[in-house]
Design a protein around this motif. Structure first.
Motif, PDB file in Angstrom:
ATOM      1  N   GLU A  34       0.629  -1.144   0.206  1.00  0.00           N
ATOM      2  CA  GLU A  34      -0.056   0.038  -0.112  1.00  0.00           C
ATOM      3  C   GLU A  34       0.784   1.301  -0.038  1.00  0.00           C
ATOM      4  OE1 GLU A  34      -2.784  -0.392   3.308  1.00  0.00           O
ATOM      5  OE2 GLU A  34      -3.634  -2.144   2.671  1.00  0.00           O
ATOM      6  N   TRP A  57     -12.660   0.427   8.449  1.00  0.00           N
ATOM      7  CA  TRP A  57     -12.901  -0.792   9.105  1.00  0.00           C
ATOM      8  C   TRP A  57     -12.665  -0.675  10.699  1.00  0.00           C
ATOM      9  CZ3 TRP A  57     -14.749  -4.680   6.777  1.00  0.00           C
ATOM     10  CH2 TRP A  57     -14.373  -5.036   5.208  1.00  0.00           C
ATOM     11  N   LYS A  95      -2.880  -0.709  -4.616  1.00  0.00           N
ATOM     12  CA  LYS A  95      -3.618  -1.577  -3.880  1.00  0.00           C
ATOM     13  C   LYS A  95      -3.754  -0.595  -2.423  1.00  0.00           C
ATOM     14  CE  LYS A  95      -3.690  -4.700  -0.312  1.00  0.00           C
ATOM     15  NZ  LYS A  95      -3.214  -4.809   1.175  1.00  0.00           N
ATOM     16  N   ASP A  96      -5.166  -0.667  -2.302  1.00  0.00           N
ATOM     17  CA  ASP A  96      -5.577   0.086  -0.958  1.00  0.00           C
ATOM     18  C   ASP A  96      -7.006  -0.006  -0.800  1.00  0.00           C
ATOM     19  OD1 ASP A  96      -5.896   1.540   1.308  1.00  0.00           O
ATOM     20  OD2 ASP A  96      -5.712   3.491   0.085  1.00  0.00           O
ATOM     21  N   PRO A  97      -7.636  -0.826   0.223  1.00  0.00           N
ATOM     22  CA  PRO A  97      -8.980  -1.184   0.373  1.00  0.00           C
ATOM     23  C   PRO A  97      -9.957   0.135   0.338  1.00  0.00           C
ATOM     24  CG  PRO A  97      -7.647  -2.398   2.109  1.00  0.00           C
ATOM     25  CD  PRO A  97      -6.693  -1.321   1.253  1.00  0.00           C
ATOM     26  N   ARG A  98      -9.337   1.300   0.560  1.00  0.00           N
ATOM     27  CA  ARG A  98     -10.044   2.672   0.693  1.00  0.00           C
ATOM     28  C   ARG A  98     -10.499   2.903  -0.899  1.00  0.00           C
ATOM     29  NH1 ARG A  98      -5.734   2.403   3.744  1.00  0.00           N
ATOM     30  NH2 ARG A  98      -5.799   3.173   5.748  1.00  0.00           N
ATOM     31  N   CYS A 100     -11.948   1.030  -2.750  1.00  0.00           N
ATOM     32  CA  CYS A 100     -13.264   0.775  -2.902  1.00  0.00           C
ATOM     33  C   CYS A 100     -14.394   1.955  -3.019  1.00  0.00           C
ATOM     34  CB  CYS A 100     -13.903  -0.410  -1.928  1.00  0.00           C
ATOM     35  SG  CYS A 100     -13.190  -1.947  -1.981  1.00  0.00           S
ATOM     36  N   SER A 151     -18.067  -5.090   4.833  1.00  0.00           N
ATOM     37  CA  SER A 151     -17.556  -5.833   3.765  1.00  0.00           C
ATOM     38  C   SER A 151     -18.527  -5.563   2.585  1.00  0.00           C
ATOM     39  CB  SER A 151     -17.401  -7.428   3.896  1.00  0.00           C
ATOM     40  OG  SER A 151     -17.256  -8.064   2.920  1.00  0.00           O
ATOM     41  N   HIS A 154     -18.192  -2.145   1.166  1.00  0.00           N
ATOM     42  CA  HIS A 154     -16.905  -2.031   0.388  1.00  0.00           C
ATOM     43  C   HIS A 154     -17.132  -2.304  -1.000  1.00  0.00           C
ATOM     44  CE1 HIS A 154     -14.589  -0.905   4.250  1.00  0.00           C
ATOM     45  NE2 HIS A 154     -13.613  -0.708   3.414  1.00  0.00           N
TER      46      HIS A 154
END
Length: 254
Positions: A34, A57, A95-98, A100, A151, A154
């Motif tokens: 990340e 999260w 790549k970063d869940p944010r 989403c 989940s 996201h």
């Protein structure tokens, strides 16, 4: 794991991996890939729509209204500069869940003819087990419901942006790395144009929390958290390292 596939194939992730990428830890010794600049920019986007936390999260959930508003934000110079840095080093991978929640915003800035999204999904149960393992959740039913709701939020935010902006994408279920890796290889090849072998995927069963070994490690983690510190220290001191490595493979790496 998935991002590392592209990094090993020459995709740019950061100028200085030791300072610009999130470091690995005992839960993910291979690293998180990340980029700090991207994470900071995404956290700033959250603030611009009134969400004051950097993580979706660990703190209060982001609201649907806040998430929807991100795509309508006007680009700022710092974000344009960040993307230029990556474009100057193409091909690149983020790549970063944010993402989403921020995907629709960034899609305004990327070269839409050469950019593709890989949406990696995991089951709610696997995510919940992973969060218990790293100490983000205690294991109650309320925790389980909260993880499921977040989940869902996201994934649906990402899929909404993909649909609204007609974004080329590849959606992969994490379990396929274990159950049908050839399908994963074909999905990446047909969508992104990257030819891979089984070895290129880098899947390691000992890091798979849904496996029997991973489930056993999770149970042992729960027990160890309840043990007095002096007892944990004594176990680490007197139990041979090869045994600890067998029961806690992600903690004891060569």
């Amino acid at each position: 794991m998935t991002t590392s596939i592209f990094v090993r194939k020459g995709y740019f992730a950061a100028k200085e991996s030791g300072t610009d990428l999130r470091d690995g830890d005992k839960f993910n010794p291979g690293g998180y890939f990340e980029a700090r600049g991207l994470v900071e920019s995404n956290a700033a986007l959250f603030k611009r729509v009134g969400y004051d936390h950097h993580n979706t999260w660990k703190f209060d959930p982001i609201t649907e209204e806040q998430a929807a508003a991100i795509s309508d934000l006007e680009p700022v110079d710092t974000d344009v500069s960040l993307l230029k840095e990556f474009n100057d080093n193409s091909p690149w991978v983020w790549k970063d869940p944010r993402l989403c929640y921020t995907l629709g915003y960034w899609w305004q800035l990327v070269d839409q003819n050469t950019t593709c999204v890989l949406l990696l999904r995991r089951s709610d149960e696997e995510i919940f087990n992973s969060f218990q393992r790293i100490g983000l959740r205690e294991g109650s039913e309320d925790d389980r419901v909260d993880v499921e709701q977040r989940s869902w939020s996201h994934i649906n935010s990402a899929k909404r942006a993909i649909q609204d902006f007609n974004i080329p994408h590849c959606e992969i279920d994490y379990s396929k790395f274990r159950e049908d890796p050839h399908q994963v290889i074909e999905q990446i090849r047909s969508t992104i144009g990257l030819s891979l072998t089984l070895e290129d995927l880098g899947f390691r069963a000992e890091f798979d929390h849904s496996s029997g070994r991973g489930s056993r490690e999770l149970r042992l983690e729960r027990i160890s958290r309840k043990m007095p510190r002096w007892l944990v220290a004594a176990v680490k001191k007197y139990v041979p390292n090869r045994i600890l490595k067998y029961f806690f493979p992600t903690h004891y790496q060569n």
